[in-house]
Design a protein around this motif. Sequence first.
Motif, PDB file in Angstrom:
ATOM      1  N   GLU A 212      14.277  64.674  64.766  1.00  0.00           N
ATOM      2  CA  GLU A 212      14.915  63.362  64.737  1.00  0.00           C
ATOM      3  C   GLU A 212      13.997  62.320  65.364  1.00  0.00           C
ATOM      4  N   VAL A 213      13.787  61.236  64.638  1.00  0.00           N
ATOM      5  CA  VAL A 213      12.928  60.146  65.099  1.00  0.00           C
ATOM      6  C   VAL A 213      13.637  58.824  64.847  1.00  0.00           C
ATOM      7  N   GLU A 214      13.588  57.935  65.840  1.00  0.00           N
ATOM      8  CA  GLU A 214      14.166  56.602  65.705  1.00  0.00           C
ATOM      9  C   GLU A 214      13.050  55.578  65.498  1.00  0.00           C
ATOM     10  N   PHE A 215      13.308  54.622  64.617  1.00  0.00           N
ATOM     11  CA  PHE A 215      12.385  53.513  64.374  1.00  0.00           C
ATOM     12  C   PHE A 215      13.117  52.210  64.651  1.00  0.00           C
ATOM     13  N   ARG A 216      12.550  51.380  65.515  1.00  0.00           N
ATOM     14  CA  ARG A 216      13.177  50.088  65.748  1.00  0.00           C
ATOM     15  C   ARG A 216      12.356  48.932  65.174  1.00  0.00           C
ATOM     16  N   LYS A 217      11.145  49.233  64.707  1.00  0.00           N
ATOM     17  CA  LYS A 217      10.341  48.200  64.062  1.00  0.00           C
ATOM     18  C   LYS A 217       9.493  48.811  62.962  1.00  0.00           C
ATOM     19  N   LEU A 218       9.504  48.135  61.811  1.00  0.00           N
ATOM     20  CA  LEU A 218       8.600  48.441  60.700  1.00  0.00           C
ATOM     21  C   LEU A 218       8.229  47.098  60.088  1.00  0.00           C
ATOM     22  N   GLU A 219       7.212  46.467  60.660  1.00  0.00           N
ATOM     23  CA  GLU A 219       6.822  45.121  60.253  1.00  0.00           C
ATOM     24  C   GLU A 219       5.460  45.137  59.561  1.00  0.00           C
TER      25      GLU A 219
END
Length: 223
Positions: A212-219
């Motif tokens: 499980e991996v969380e992403f809070r930014k993909l810009e």
Amino acid sequence: MKTIYSLCLILIVSVSCTSQKTESLFNGKDLTGWHVDVPDMDNNPQAINPFIVRDGNLVSLGNPQGHLITDKSYENYKLDVEYRFAGEPGNCGVLVHASTPRVLYGMFPKSVEVQMQHGDAGDFWCIGENIKVDNMVERRGPEEGWGVIEGKKRRIKNLTDNSEKPLGEWNHMTIEVKADSVRVWVNGDLVNEGYEATAQKGQIAVQAEGSEVEFRKLELTQL
């Protein structure tokens, strides 16, 4: 004369701003702009979608394994990614230059993977596409074993150790793609630099690969 000068200045500023346009690939609410490619979801009605939105973050649950792929293709850009492993350390990755689906192990799209696996962030993995680095033998192994298909030496080790933050903290990965080159930073450290890639554009993909991996930014910023 002043009018011409002013128009030229406006044009230059306009072109400069356009070339540096930044967009978020994830809207914080849903998976608009992306599509899921998870083999287990083809014929198993019980299979869950491993990519969800939770508390404003994009979450890869890790299983069933597969990819979340942008609908659009991109070239010449900088991608800023902020991520963390939510529980146990494990495996994940961001794929650039993604194209033909399921060319490897019936799951991985043709691409160059930028590894996020804990302890190895910034490694390159060649998946149907190739890329070169300095000190290639040292970082990839004997040349006779190199390749981009199953059974070949597809991993190119990164340049640093200890660039990742402790588990549970947010990491900042920057991937810069210019023509046939790919450079990667993790928390400000240059961790890999490749050139003569066999692709110069393609989709971008995020993996579900067991953890499980969380992403809070993909810009993404166009260069």
